[in-house]
Structures are given as structure tokens and as C-alpha cells.
Design an enzyme around this catalytic site. Structure first.
Site, PDB file in Angstrom:
ATOM      1  N   CYS A 103       0.847  -1.196   0.000  1.00 17.93           N
ATOM      2  CA  CYS A 103       0.000   0.000   0.000  1.00 17.93           C
ATOM      3  C   CYS A 103       0.882   1.246   0.000  1.00 17.93           C
ATOM      4  O   CYS A 103       1.922   1.288   0.647  1.00 17.93           O
ATOM      5  CB  CYS A 103      -0.971  -0.003   1.172  1.00 17.93           C
ATOM      6  SG  CYS A 103      -0.286   0.590   2.716  1.00 17.93           S
ATOM      7  N   GLU A 104       0.439   2.212  -0.749  1.00 12.98           N
ATOM      8  CA  GLU A 104       1.264   3.410  -0.887  1.00 12.98           C
ATOM      9  C   GLU A 104       1.164   4.326   0.316  1.00 12.98           C
ATOM     10  O   GLU A 104       1.899   5.296   0.417  1.00 12.98           O
ATOM     11  CB  GLU A 104       0.896   4.159  -2.172  1.00 12.98           C
ATOM     12  CG  GLU A 104      -0.492   4.768  -2.179  1.00 12.98           C
ATOM     13  CD  GLU A 104      -0.831   5.358  -3.544  1.00 12.98           C
ATOM     14  OE1 GLU A 104      -0.200   4.967  -4.545  1.00 12.98           O
ATOM     15  OE2 GLU A 104      -1.738   6.205  -3.602  1.00 12.98           O
ATOM     16  N   HIS A 105       0.261   4.025   1.232  1.00 18.99           N
ATOM     17  CA  HIS A 105       0.133   4.880   2.415  1.00 18.99           C
ATOM     18  C   HIS A 105       1.052   4.453   3.550  1.00 18.99           C
ATOM     19  O   HIS A 105       1.520   5.288   4.320  1.00 18.99           O
ATOM     20  CB  HIS A 105      -1.319   4.897   2.904  1.00 18.99           C
ATOM     21  CG  HIS A 105      -2.279   5.386   1.860  1.00 18.99           C
ATOM     22  ND1 HIS A 105      -3.481   4.791   1.595  1.00 18.99           N
ATOM     23  CD2 HIS A 105      -2.157   6.417   0.977  1.00 18.99           C
ATOM     24  CE1 HIS A 105      -4.087   5.443   0.605  1.00 18.99           C
ATOM     25  NE2 HIS A 105      -3.304   6.425   0.218  1.00 18.99           N
ATOM     26  N   HIS A 106       1.282   3.143   3.681  1.00 12.60           N
ATOM     27  CA  HIS A 106       2.125   2.640   4.771  1.00 12.60           C
ATOM     28  C   HIS A 106       3.266   1.762   4.270  1.00 12.60           C
ATOM     29  O   HIS A 106       4.078   1.300   5.050  1.00 12.60           O
ATOM     30  CB  HIS A 106       1.296   1.814   5.762  1.00 12.60           C
ATOM     31  CG  HIS A 106       0.118   2.551   6.331  1.00 12.60           C
ATOM     32  ND1 HIS A 106      -1.115   2.557   5.730  1.00 12.60           N
ATOM     33  CD2 HIS A 106       0.010   3.312   7.448  1.00 12.60           C
ATOM     34  CE1 HIS A 106      -1.964   3.284   6.449  1.00 12.60           C
ATOM     35  NE2 HIS A 106      -1.298   3.764   7.493  1.00 12.60           N
ATOM     36  N   GLN A 144      -5.609  -0.650  -3.633  1.00 13.77           N
ATOM     37  CA  GLN A 144      -6.254  -1.776  -4.316  1.00 13.77           C
ATOM     38  C   GLN A 144      -7.194  -1.318  -5.433  1.00 13.77           C
ATOM     39  O   GLN A 144      -7.301  -1.968  -6.473  1.00 13.77           O
ATOM     40  CB  GLN A 144      -7.013  -2.622  -3.278  1.00 13.77           C
ATOM     41  CG  GLN A 144      -7.571  -3.913  -3.869  1.00 13.77           C
ATOM     42  CD  GLN A 144      -8.229  -4.760  -2.805  1.00 13.77           C
ATOM     43  OE1 GLN A 144      -7.701  -4.905  -1.709  1.00 13.77           O
ATOM     44  NE2 GLN A 144      -9.384  -5.327  -3.119  1.00 13.77           N
ATOM     45  N   HIS A 172      -5.111  -6.211   3.914  1.00 17.27           N
ATOM     46  CA  HIS A 172      -4.154  -5.104   3.972  1.00 17.27           C
ATOM     47  C   HIS A 172      -3.378  -5.122   5.283  1.00 17.27           C
ATOM     48  O   HIS A 172      -3.970  -4.993   6.358  1.00 17.27           O
ATOM     49  CB  HIS A 172      -4.905  -3.777   3.814  1.00 17.27           C
ATOM     50  CG  HIS A 172      -5.453  -3.604   2.430  1.00 17.27           C
ATOM     51  ND1 HIS A 172      -5.072  -2.576   1.604  1.00 17.27           N
ATOM     52  CD2 HIS A 172      -6.327  -4.353   1.715  1.00 17.27           C
ATOM     53  CE1 HIS A 172      -5.692  -2.690   0.435  1.00 17.27           C
ATOM     54  NE2 HIS A 172      -6.463  -3.759   0.491  1.00 17.27           N
ATOM     55  N   CYS A 174      -1.626  -2.963   6.634  1.00 22.11           N
ATOM     56  CA  CYS A 174      -1.738  -1.748   7.448  1.00 22.11           C
ATOM     57  C   CYS A 174      -2.994  -1.794   8.310  1.00 22.11           C
ATOM     58  O   CYS A 174      -3.105  -1.071   9.293  1.00 22.11           O
ATOM     59  CB  CYS A 174      -1.704  -0.506   6.581  1.00 22.11           C
ATOM     60  SG  CYS A 174      -2.961  -0.457   5.310  1.00 22.11           S
TER      61      CYS A 174
HETATM   62 ZN   LIG Z   1      -1.940   1.256   4.134  1.00 19.51          ZN
END
Ligand SMILES: [Zn+2]
Length: 223
Positions: A103-106, A144, A172, A174
């Protein structure tokens, strides 16, 4: 309502190969390893102790695998098609394509499976190529929803089939290992194009074939 209806299937996000709007200055390998060393220290450990001494190098080698998708052109994978299909015009489906993304956030892992179907128009592509397309998009920093849309849009753009259907189920990291700690929750995303979007019976055929738990009956994910 299609949950991905808001994603424009010709948006700049889905161009390939990966192009950043601004040039990316890539650090050296030594700089990348140094960044891992910093994170080890940030976590509270000693990067010089025996068990960790090789870790930055290993992490960077793992990054080369996890993010190999930046160096590949998904359109090119689909260039070789077969036209001698004896008039075959039914759905082609590859289901349970396992993938690992991040995931590009975490930058936490997304572990999932993809189901990819299309209705060919005169030509088909080697079935392994469907799995490769999933892999190329998964091996990037992602959400996703975008993996789902990119796979569908690429097949649609390159093969020009009568329709494309992509459903992805993902767990996920995260969410399972931190934050809300929903260890059993999976996320389902879908993108239906052409006949799969316009004809309920075609969509239903796809959903029955992938046997997605609960989703085909509920009707609220795909209608
Ligand atoms: Zn994430």
C-alpha cells in the site's frame, strides 16, 4: 453503483509504462541501504549488531523484487495475441491469481487474489499473460482500487475485447497488523467494462464462476 465508477478509465494514472509527472531522482544503492539503517535505529535497535548487519542490504534486495513492476510495460506483455480461436467468443477467465502488493500509504503488504476475465473479440492472449499483468501492477506502491482499475483498463485498451471483468480480494497489512487490527477483514474491489458492465447475465456468469463468497448474492457490490 459501481464502486469504481469515479475512476476515469483513461486517467493519467493508468498510462504505462509507469511515468511520473515529474522526474524521479533515484538514490544510489548505498543511500537506500543507509535509509534502512536509519529506520532500524528509529525502531530502537542497534544496526551494528550481528543479526542486523546484513539487513539493510537484504531489505534493498527485497525492494527490488517487491517493486519490480516499475520497470515493466504492461501493454507490451499483451502484444502477442492468437487469432486462430475457431470462433471462440465465450468468456475467458483466470481466477485466484495470487499477488503481493504494497500500500502506498504505509508501504505495508497487501496480500490478495485477483480474478480476471474478458470476452474476446477475434483474438485471445496467452493465459499466463493475465497473471503477469496482475503481477506488474501489484509490484508497485498501490491502492487496491487502482490495481483493479489498471488491470481492467490495460486489457480493454490493448485487446479491445467485448468486455473485461476484474475482481480483487485483498488483506491489507496496514489494517490487519496495526491501526484497527481487523485481522480477518478483506477488501473487495471490482471493475466491469463493456458487456460485463452492461449485461447483468454476463456479469452474473463471471461472478458465479469466481464464486466470490457472498458477493454474488448480495448484489450490492456489483449492480
Ligand atoms: Zn496502508
Amino acid at each position: 453503483m459501481n464502486i469504481l465508477a469515479s475512476i476515469d478509465n483513461r486517467s493519467p494514472d493508468v498510462q504505462s509504462p509507469f511515468k511520473s509527472p515529474k522526474p524521479i531522482s533515484r538514490p544510489s544503492r548505498a543511500e537506500a541501504e543507509q535509509a534502512v539503517t536509519t529506520l532500524i535505529r528509529w525502531a530502537g535497535d542497534d544496526p551494528d549488531r550481528e543479526g542486523l548487519i546484513e539487513t539493510p542490504a537484504r531489505v534493498i534486495r527485497a525492494y527490488e523484487e517487491w517493486f519490480a513492476g516499475y520497470g515493466e510495460d504492461p501493454d507490451e506483455l499483451l502484444q502477442r495475441t492468437f487469432e486462430e480461436v475457431a470462433g471462440y467468443d465465450e468468456m475467458v477467465l483466470l481466477r485466484d491469481i495470487r499477488f503481493v502488493s504494497h500500500c502506498e500509504h504505509h508501504m505495508a503488504p497487501i496480500v490478495g487474489r485477483a480474478h480476471v476475465g474478458y470476452l474476446p473479440r477475434n483474438r485471445v492472449v496467452g493465459i499466463s499473460k493475465l497473471a503477469r499483468i496482475v503481477e506488474v501492477y501489484a509490484k508497485r506502491m498501490q491502492i487496491q482500487e487502482r490495481i483493479t482499475a489498471e488491470i481492467a483498463n490495460t486489457l480493454d485498451r490493448v485487446l479491445r475485447p467485448h468486455g473485461v471483468a476484474v475482481v480483487i480480494e485483498g488483506a491489507h497489512g496496514c489494517m490487519t497488523s496495526r491501526g484497527v487490527h481487523q485481522s480477518r477483514a478483506t477488501m473487495v474491489t471490482s471493475r466491469m467494462l463493456g458487456a460485463f458492465r452492461d449485461r447483468p447475465e454476463t456479469r452474473q456468469e463471471f461472478l458465479s464462476a469466481i464464486n466470490l463468497r457472498g458477493a454474488a448474492e448480495s448484489g450490492n457490490l456489483f449492480s
